[in-house]
Design a protein around this motif. Structure first.
Motif: not given
Length: 219
Positions: A163-192
Motif C-alpha cells: 500500500p505504500d508503494d508508488m507505481v509508474i505505468a506507460d508503454r514500456d511497462g509497469i514498475i513499482l517503487i518503495d514509498g520511502p525511496a520515491a522522492a530520491d528515485v524521482i529526482a534521479a530520474a529527472e536528472a537522467k
C-alpha cells in the motif's frame, strides 16, 4: 493526499518507466516490474502515483444486488490521487468498465491497473482515463465476483505490491517503487532525463556516439 504527495505523483508521471528502472538499478534498489502482459488500453496511456490495492475473488453465490452494491463500494473506497491496483484472482471476467472509469475520474483517482480483464474499452479510451489490463471481455462481475481486501499487500506476477508503494505505468511497462525511496528515485530520474536530452542534442548535431557517451555517460 498532501501537496507533497501530489507533486511527487505528477513528477513521476512526467518520467519514463525505463528511466526509472535504470536509476533504481544504479541506486542498488530492488526492481519490481509487473507482467508485460498487463498493457495500457491504448499506447498513449500512462499513469503514476501512490497505489491503493484491491484483492478479490470469484463468488458464484452472490445475487445481482449484492455484487453491484459491493462493486460500488470498491469505487467509493478508492481514494483521490491514487492508482488502484487490483488482484482479482480471476481470468474470466472484466474487473473494470466505462461507468467505473467515469466514477473514479470524477473522484480524482489517477488510474487503474488490473491483473485481469476490462470491458467498455472504447468508452474508457474516450474518457482518457488510464487503464492497464491483461485482456478485454464483455463478461461482467455480476453474481460472480467480490472484493475481499483493500489497502493490503497483493501479489501480481510474483511481485508483492504494498500500500505504500508508488507505481509508474506507460508503454514500456509497469514498475513499482518503495514509498520511502520515491522522492530520491524521482529526482534521479529527472536528472537522467535532462542529461539524456543533452545527449540527444549532441547526436542530432552529428557528434560521434562514443564521444557523446564519454561526455554525458548515458545512452
Amino acid at each position: 493526499m498532501s501537496r507533497a504527495e501530489v507533486s511527487l505523483a505528477e513528477r513521476l508521471e512526467a518520467c519514463h518507466s525505463s528511466v526509472v528502472h535504470d536509476v533504481m538499478k544504479d541506486m542498488g534498489l530492488r526492481i519490481r516490474v509487473l507482467p508485460r502482459e498487463i498493457l495500457g488500453l491504448e499506447p498513449w496511456m500512462r499513469v503514476a502515483g501512490p497505489v491503493f490495492t484491491v484483492r478479490g475473488r470469484p463468488d458464484p453465490t452472490l445475487d445481482k444486488h449484492t455484487s453491484l452494491y459491493e462493486w460500488a463500494g470498491l469505487l467509493s473506497k478508492s481514494p483521490s490521487g491514487h492508482v488502484v491496483v487490483c488482484q482479482p484472482q480471476d481470468d474470466v471476467r472484466a474487473l473494470f468498465g466505462g461507468l467505473s472509469a467515469e466514477a473514479l475520474k470524477i473522484k480524482g483517482v489517477r488510474g487503474y491497473i488490473v491483473d485481469g480483464g476490462c470491458r467498455d474499452i472504447q468508452a474508457i479510451v474516450d474518457q482518457r482515463f488510464p487503464v492497464f489490463a491483461r485482456y478485454g471481455t464483455p463478461v461482467d462481475i455480476v453474481c460472480a465476483w467480490r472484493a475481499e481486501a483493500f489497502g493490503e499487500p497483493v501479489a501480481i506476477g510474483g511481485q508483492m505490491v504494498a500500500p505504500d508503494d508508488m507505481v509508474i505505468a506507460d508503454r514500456d511497462g509497469i514498475i513499482l517503487i518503495d514509498g520511502p525511496a520515491a522522492a530520491d528515485v524521482i529526482a534521479a530520474a529527472e536528472a537522467k532525463m535532462a542529461t539524456e536530452g543533452e545527449m540527444v542534442k549532441a547526436i542530432r548535431a552529428g557528434q560521434d556516439p562514443q564521444e557523446a557517451y564519454m561526455r554525458y555517460r548515458v545512452f
